[in-house]
Design a protein around this motif. Sequence first.
Motif, mmCIF file in Angstrom:
data_model
loop_
_atom_site.group_PDB
_atom_site.id
_atom_site.type_symbol
_atom_site.label_atom_id
_atom_site.label_comp_id
_atom_site.label_asym_id
_atom_site.label_seq_id
_atom_site.Cartn_x
_atom_site.Cartn_y
_atom_site.Cartn_z
ATOM 1 N N GLU B 41 0.751 -1.193 0.076
ATOM 2 C CA GLU B 41 0.084 -0.154 -0.097
ATOM 3 C C GLU B 41 0.851 1.258 0.113
ATOM 4 O O GLU B 41 1.875 1.325 0.858
ATOM 5 C CB GLU B 41 -0.687 -0.002 1.281
ATOM 6 N N ASP B 43 0.931 5.801 -1.587
ATOM 7 C CA ASP B 43 0.491 6.821 -2.122
ATOM 8 C C ASP B 43 1.467 7.819 -2.717
ATOM 9 O O ASP B 43 2.406 8.082 -2.048
ATOM 10 C CB ASP B 43 -0.614 7.842 -1.178
ATOM 11 N N THR B 45 2.754 10.153 -6.061
ATOM 12 C CA THR B 45 2.584 11.289 -7.045
ATOM 13 C C THR B 45 3.246 11.128 -8.331
ATOM 14 O O THR B 45 4.473 10.604 -8.265
ATOM 15 C CB THR B 45 2.598 12.665 -6.440
ATOM 16 N N HIS B 73 -1.551 3.745 -4.809
ATOM 17 C CA HIS B 73 -2.348 4.794 -5.258
ATOM 18 C C HIS B 73 -1.457 5.972 -5.929
ATOM 19 O O HIS B 73 -0.786 6.342 -5.382
ATOM 20 C CB HIS B 73 -3.452 5.529 -4.225
ATOM 21 N N THR B 75 -1.346 9.623 -7.883
ATOM 22 C CA THR B 75 -2.188 10.735 -8.392
ATOM 23 C C THR B 75 -1.174 11.461 -9.464
ATOM 24 O O THR B 75 -0.075 11.740 -9.296
ATOM 25 C CB THR B 75 -2.080 11.665 -7.132
#
Lengths: 310, 434
Positions: B41, B43, B45, B73, B75
Motif C-alpha cells: 500500500e 500513495d 504522485t 495509489h 495521483t
Amino acid sequence: MNRVKEKPSVVIRNWLKKNWVGYIFVCPAVLGFLIFTLWPMLASFVYSFFDYDMILPMQNFGLQNYIRAFTIDWDKFSKSLSVTFLYTVTAVPLDLVVSFALALLLNKSVKGIKVFRVLYYLPCIMPSIASGLLWRNFFDIEYGLANSMLAALGLPAGTFFTSSKTAMVTLLFTSLFGMGGSMILWIAQLKSIPTELYEAASIDGASVFRRLFQITIPLVTPMIFYKLVLGIIGALQAYSGAFIILQGGPGPDESLMFWGLRIYYSAFGQDIPNMGYASALAWMLFLVIGLLTVVIFKTNKWTFYGEDAQ
Amino acid sequence: MKRIIALIAAGVMAAVLLCAAGCNRGSAQQDIDVNLPTTYEADITFGVMDDPREVEVANYYISAFNKVYPKIHITVERMTTNIASLYATNTLQDVVHTGSVTSLARRGVFQSLSPYMEASGFDTSLYYDSMIKIGQYNGEQYMLPRDYNKIAVVYNTDLFDAAKVAYPEDDWTWDEFVQTCADLKAGLTAAGYTDVYAVDAMMVWEPVYYAVGVGFGGEWFDTDGTALFENLEDGLTELQQLYQKGYAVNPITKTQNIFLFGKAAMWILSRPSVYNCASMPDLNFDFAAFPELPTATTGAGCTGYAINNRSSDKNAAWAFIEFIMSEDGMEAFSQTGAAVPSMISLAEDPEATWTEYPDPFLNHQAFVLYPGRDFVPPYADYYDDAYSTDINNTLLNLLDNVIQLKYGGPDDDYATLEELITGKAAEINRIQEG
C-alpha cells in the motif's frame, strides 16, 4: 494638571481594545504584503549577492551578479537597457497624448457618444493572452490579416515582428489598443473641470486651442503627473505583451528583449534557475524605477492642485 | 483581550498546519526493496508535462499498473513550472517525467536508479542504447527512457499529387530531398498553389540544426562546453538555401504550423507530432525517414521517468517506473500511439500497437529505420546550464542571421558567414566566462 503615567502594557491593551476591529480588517492586507511582497523582496535582495540556483545552497557571497551585468553580460544587458528605455520614452508619451486626444473627442455631448466610449474601452477587457494571440496571427507576414489588408490597398507587405527594424514599432502599435483604460481616467478628470471656466473664456473670445492650453491642460496636470509616474514604472517593467506575441522569444536580433524578459529568462526560462543573477537584475531595475520616480516628484512644480492646495 | 489572543492563536495554528502540509515530501531513508508484494500500500504522485495528452498517457500506465499493484495509489499532477522550482519548493512529485537529466542529477534532484536496476536485474539491452545513455550522468542511470524519438518527414500526399512529384522513399539522400523541394516548388506553382512551401524544415529546432551541422562535417561544442563552431559553413549554408530559394518557410517568423493547414508539402517532425497531423480531418499524409546526410546523422532524443530524490517511498516509485519499462508498460504506452516505445522489440515490430495510430497503412517504420544514424545532441550537458537561455538565444540569433543572409551588408556586424559563425562562438564563450 498632572497626568498619571500608565504602564506600557496598559496603554497597548487599551489601544488594542479601542481599535481591534480595525486591525482585524487590515490584517489580511498587511499579512499579504508581508508574506507575498516584503519577504520575497528581502529574499531576492539576499539572493542577488550569491550564486544561487534554488537547489544547491547559496554560495560565493559578493557583487559578482551586479558586476556581471556590466562586464561579461554587458552586450546583452545593454541591449535590454536600450530596448526598455526606447519603449519607455516612446510608449509613455504616446499613451499620454493619444489617450488624452481620444478622451477630448469622447468628452463631447453628442448623441451615441457612450457607444463609442464602450467600443474604445472594449479591447481593455480582453485577456492579454487572447489579445496577444490575436496580434500574433494578425501580423503573421505570410498569412496574417495585416499584410492582406496592405496588399488589398496596393501597399508593400510589412515585416512587423519579423524584423528588428519594425518589431518595436509594431509592438507600440498594438499598445494603442489598450488605451481605453487611460481614456476613462482622462474623461473623469475632464468632467471635473468647471464649465464656467470655458463659458467665461468663450465670452472673452478664446479659441478652442487657447481654451485647451490655458484651461484644460493646466487643470488636468494632476492626471498627467499620475499617468506619467505610473506609465514610466509600467513601461520599465514591461515585457508580457511581447512575451505572449513572440511566444516567449526575444524577437529578431533580441529587438524586444526587455529588461523584465531578461529577468524572467534568468530565473525561470531554463532548466536550472540563475536566481542570483535574476535577483540582481531585478534590484537594479527597482533602483532605476525608484530614482526616476524621485526625480519626477522632485521636479514636479508644474502640477496644479487648485488654488487652496498646499 | 481574550478574544484577540484566541484569534492570534488560531492564526498561528493555521499557519503551522499550512507549513506542515507543505512539508510532506521530505526525504526519507528507506531500504531498497525491488520485490514489493502486490498487496503493498502506498500513495505516490506522478508529475507529467503540462499537456493533456500526457495525462492521458499517465492514466494508461496507472490503469495497467494498478492491475498488478491495486493498492499503490498514484495521483497524476501536471507540472506547470520547471522541475528545479518544484524541487526547491518541495512540491516535486515522486515520479517525474523529464527530458533533461544531467543538470538536475548533478544537483541531486533525482535519485540514482542504478542500485534499483542492479537489485532487480534490469536489462538495458532491451532498449535503444542511445536512449538509455540520455538518462545517464557520471556513470549512473537517473532516468529511464519511455520513448524513442527521431526526426522524420511527414508529407502531404495531396500536394505531392498536385505537383506531380513522386513520394519520397526512406532511403533518400539530402541532395534528393533538396531536389524534391525544387520539384515541389515548381510543380505547386504550376498547379496554382503559389502560397504553399515545399517544406517546413524546422531549421531552428535543435535535432535539425545540430544534426545538419554535424552531418555536413561540422562540430558545435567541445566537451568542456567551449563553443567550437568548426566547419559549420556547409551545413548552415544548406539550411540557408532552403529558405533563400523559397523552399522552406522562415522558421523564426512563422506563427503557426503551416503543414497542418496545407501550406507546406513536407514537415520535419518527431513521432509525438503525428497526433497533430491526425487531428486535421482533411489532411492526407504519409511518412518518410529523414534524408541521409553526408555523415549519416539523424537528430534523436527521448523523454523518460526519474525519481525525486526526496520521495518518501522510492520503492513504490521504482515499482511504477519498472512497470512502465516492462513489456506490459511499454504496451500500455504503445496503445496511446503518442510516440515510439523505447523497447526495441516493440519499436521495430511492424505490427506493434503504436503503428496502428492513426492508420496502420502508413509508413510508421520511417520513425525507427537506420538507428545507426541516431545523433543525440549532447551539448546541453557540456555547457554551463546556468546560462542555457542566453546560449540558446545566441544560437537562434546565429541561425536567424545565416538563414536571412544578415552578413556582408553595410549595416551588418559581420562581413562573411565564417566571421559570423566565429563571432557567435566567441559570444557564447564570453557568456560562459562568468
